[in-house]
Design an enzyme around this catalytic site. Structure first.
Site, PDB file in Angstrom:
ATOM      1  N   ARG A  36      -8.652  -0.176   3.902  1.00 19.72           N
ATOM      2  CA  ARG A  36      -8.228  -0.734   2.608  1.00 19.72           C
ATOM      3  C   ARG A  36      -9.093  -1.909   2.157  1.00 19.72           C
ATOM      4  O   ARG A  36      -9.782  -2.533   2.938  1.00 19.72           O
ATOM      5  CB  ARG A  36      -6.774  -1.222   2.705  1.00 19.72           C
TER       6      ARG A  36
ATOM      7  N   LYS B 220      -4.883  -9.435   5.041  1.00 20.68           N
ATOM      8  CA  LYS B 220      -4.427  -9.348   3.653  1.00 20.68           C
ATOM      9  C   LYS B 220      -4.357 -10.739   3.034  1.00 20.68           C
ATOM     10  O   LYS B 220      -4.762 -10.949   1.891  1.00 20.68           O
ATOM     11  CB  LYS B 220      -3.041  -8.699   3.648  1.00 20.68           C
TER      12      LYS B 220
ATOM     13  N   THR C 270       3.991 -10.909   3.694  1.00 22.42           N
ATOM     14  CA  THR C 270       3.170 -10.062   4.552  1.00 22.42           C
ATOM     15  C   THR C 270       3.158 -10.591   5.978  1.00 22.42           C
ATOM     16  O   THR C 270       3.453 -11.760   6.223  1.00 22.42           O
ATOM     17  CB  THR C 270       1.715  -9.978   4.039  1.00 22.42           C
TER      18      THR C 270
ATOM     19  N   ASP D  46      -8.559   0.579   9.545  1.00 22.41           N
ATOM     20  CA  ASP D  46      -7.903   0.217   8.281  1.00 22.41           C
ATOM     21  C   ASP D  46      -8.975   0.268   7.192  1.00 22.41           C
ATOM     22  O   ASP D  46      -9.917  -0.522   7.214  1.00 22.41           O
ATOM     23  CB  ASP D  46      -7.284  -1.188   8.381  1.00 22.41           C
TER      24      ASP D  46
ATOM     25  N   CYS E 226       2.782   4.590   0.485  1.00 21.90           N
ATOM     26  CA  CYS E 226       3.136   5.363   1.679  1.00 21.90           C
ATOM     27  C   CYS E 226       4.141   6.422   1.258  1.00 21.90           C
ATOM     28  O   CYS E 226       5.350   6.169   1.237  1.00 21.90           O
ATOM     29  CB  CYS E 226       3.720   4.444   2.755  1.00 21.90           C
TER      30      CYS E 226
ATOM     31  N   ARG F 212      -3.304   3.618   4.709  1.00 22.17           N
ATOM     32  CA  ARG F 212      -4.289   2.530   4.919  1.00 22.17           C
ATOM     33  C   ARG F 212      -5.655   2.932   4.357  1.00 22.17           C
ATOM     34  O   ARG F 212      -6.705   2.690   4.961  1.00 22.17           O
ATOM     35  CB  ARG F 212      -4.425   2.149   6.393  1.00 22.17           C
TER      36      ARG F 212
ATOM     37  N   THR G  77      -1.699   4.460  16.200  1.00 27.20           N
ATOM     38  CA  THR G  77      -2.157   4.581  14.807  1.00 27.20           C
ATOM     39  C   THR G  77      -3.618   4.138  14.653  1.00 27.20           C
ATOM     40  O   THR G  77      -4.359   4.685  13.841  1.00 27.20           O
ATOM     41  CB  THR G  77      -1.272   3.738  13.865  1.00 27.20           C
TER      42      THR G  77
ATOM     43  N   SER H  72       0.855  -1.202   0.000  1.00 25.30           N
ATOM     44  CA  SER H  72       0.000   0.000   0.000  1.00 25.30           C
ATOM     45  C   SER H  72       0.883   1.241   0.000  1.00 25.30           C
ATOM     46  O   SER H  72       1.864   1.320   0.761  1.00 25.30           O
ATOM     47  CB  SER H  72      -0.891   0.025   1.239  1.00 25.30           C
TER      48      SER H  72
END
Ligand SMILES: Nc1nc2c(ncn2[C@@H]2O[C@H](COP(=O)(O)OP(=O)(O)OP(=O)(O)O)[C@@H](O)[C@H]2O)c(=O)[nH]1
Length: 431
Positions: free
Chosen positions: A347, A376, A371, A345, A269, A313, A333, A267
């Site tokens: 996403r 995911k 990951t 999140d 950043c 995210r 976060t 993703s």
């Protein structure tokens, strides 16, 4: 870093005078994806046949390294514009050249954690264009730009190796010329000045080279030499099943199967990948994925990084910066996103699933996914397991692997990682 940006940050330099900026060795925070040892240089050069797996291998970090080695570098080559003072990670880590350890995954079994909510239908994706990108490490990657029917962003696939090809890119488009095909990257092999056809077979025919191999004649070593597969054919090379792997281990003379292709769903950043933020490990993860995939010894079946434009995210850069301010006020976060009325999140991975299928990485053969994020793993498989994650390769922060000698060191990144483990349930431990 984009060249224009680098230029903007470069100190002024009067021609004829030495550059104002002399890079000094630093404790690296982000290392870049330079992974060359002298052995791997020669091996990779031999493998790709380009001779470009070079000993100098200038990465983001390598330019400064070569500057330290020579007393008088030619200013035309070693320009401070390419290595601005703020670029972290001047030294190149020498990391062992071992294939990454993978952990078998079976998402078909029921698990305690709920399955992430998935769209009923996968988005429609099309690879608009691809181009060969020689990288600063001496290896090459194929950058693919995708369009889709759910947003207007340019999502990307960064492909290593020539086994992985996009079906939608290779498909014929009505009325297009051979030049059109080559311009959008739908060609086999390499482009060179004066090339007339996107297809290797057509070139061979024009040159009078027999196209059919006689029985017993070896197949071309470079799969890019093979004719372009039809859009209906699976494009990734077939691999023997895990059971045939076992039979080889039991003394069977059959050749060892190739490992599954490596895949990373990454993703976007901007802060961690472009402007050296030590709040997260995103830049390091991108570098590490590329390091593993670009090396044919570490990843013989090639690899693909699906780079999704899901900044922050999924909340976007502006909102992520607000979240950073809330983090500086004492929130983690997860909490910062929620305080901003966003999901922790935001996403989704349907686009990634569709892009992997387009790259011939769908189906039962499966992939190895880089990951730590359990959601995911399951989400990328899609609503009907269009993609099968057979193995997972953990992304261990470099600072953990090296006892703090390399990698990102900051209070913020420690908090970031511990929140990922505690609240987002990422599968990451220090063992
Ligand atoms: N909202 C928000 N997003 C962040 C923050 N830090 C990094 N990100 C974003 O997080 C995304 C990366 O997600 P991570 O949770 O680090 O990792 P992951 O992709 O879920 O998991 P891995 O596959 O194991 O790396 C990128 O889009 C970053 O821009 C933050 O503090 N707040």
């Amino acid at each position: 870093m984009p060249e224009a940006q680098a230029q903007a940050q470069a100190p002024s330099h009067t021609p004829g005078l030495p550059p104002l900026y002399t890079p000094q060795p630093q404790s690296p925070s982000r290392q870049g994806f330079d992974f060359h040892t002298s052995d791997s240089d020669s091996a990779s050069a031999a493998h790709d046949g380009t001779g470009t797996g070079t000993a100098h291998s200038p990465s983001r970090t390598g330019t400064a390294a070569s500057q330290r080695r020579t007393s008088n570098p030619p200013p035309s080559i070693i320009s401070p514009a390419f290595t601005p003072p703020a670029t972290p990670g001047f030294t190149t880590p020498s990391q062992p050249r071992r294939p990454p350890r993978s952990i078998p995954v079976d998402t078909s079994r029921t698990s305690d954690s709920p399955r992430p909510e998935l769209l009923e239908e996968l988005p429609v994706v099309e690879c608009e264009v691809r181009a060969r990108i020689p990288t600063t490490t001496g290896h090459e990657m194929w950058l693919h730009v995708y369009r889709n029917n759910v947003d207007t962003k340019e999502h990307l696939a960064i492909v290593f190796g020539s086994q992985i090809r996009s079906r939608s890119l290779d498909a014929e488009r009505p009325g297009e010329t051979e030049l059109d095909r080559m311009t959008r990257g739908a060609y086999v092999g390499r482009l060179y000045p004066g090339r007339m056809s996107s297809r290797v077979e057509a070139i061979k025919r024009a040159e009078g080279v027999p196209s059919k191999r006689t029985p017993g004649q070896p197949a071309p070593t470079d799969p890019a030499e093979s004719p372009s597969p039809s859009p209906d054919q699976p494009l990734a090379s077939p691999s023997p099943s895990p059971s045939s792997a076992a039979s080889s281990e039991n003394g069977d003379a059959s050749p060892l199967p190739l490992p599954l292709p490596l895949v990373r769903i990454h993703s976007e950043c901007y802060t961690g990948e472009t402007v050296w933020s030590a709040r997260c490990d995103c830049g390091e993860q991108l570098d590490e994925s590329a390091r593993l995939m670009a090396d044919p010894v570490l990843s013989p079946s090639g690899g693909a990084i699906v780079y999704l434009r899901q900044e922050g995210r999924g909340i976007g850069l502006g909102e992520k910066l607000k979240a950073y301010n809330l983090q500086d006020l004492g929130n983690d976060t997860y909490e910062a996103n929620v305080l901003l009325r966003h999901p922790a999140d935001a996403r989704s991975y349907g686009l990634a699933t569709a892009m992997l299928m387009d790259l011939g990485l769908g189906g039962d053969r499966g992939i190895r996914l880089l990951t730590n994020n359990p959601d995911k793993v399951r989400a990328v498989e899609g609503p009907r397991r269009e993609v099968v994650v057979r193995e997972r390769v953990a992304m261990v922060p470099l600072a953990w692997k090296t006892g703090g000698k390399q990698g990102i060191k900051s209070e913020e990144v420690e908090k970031y990682l511990s929140t990922k483990i505690e609240k987002f349930k990422h599968m990451l431990d220090q063992k």
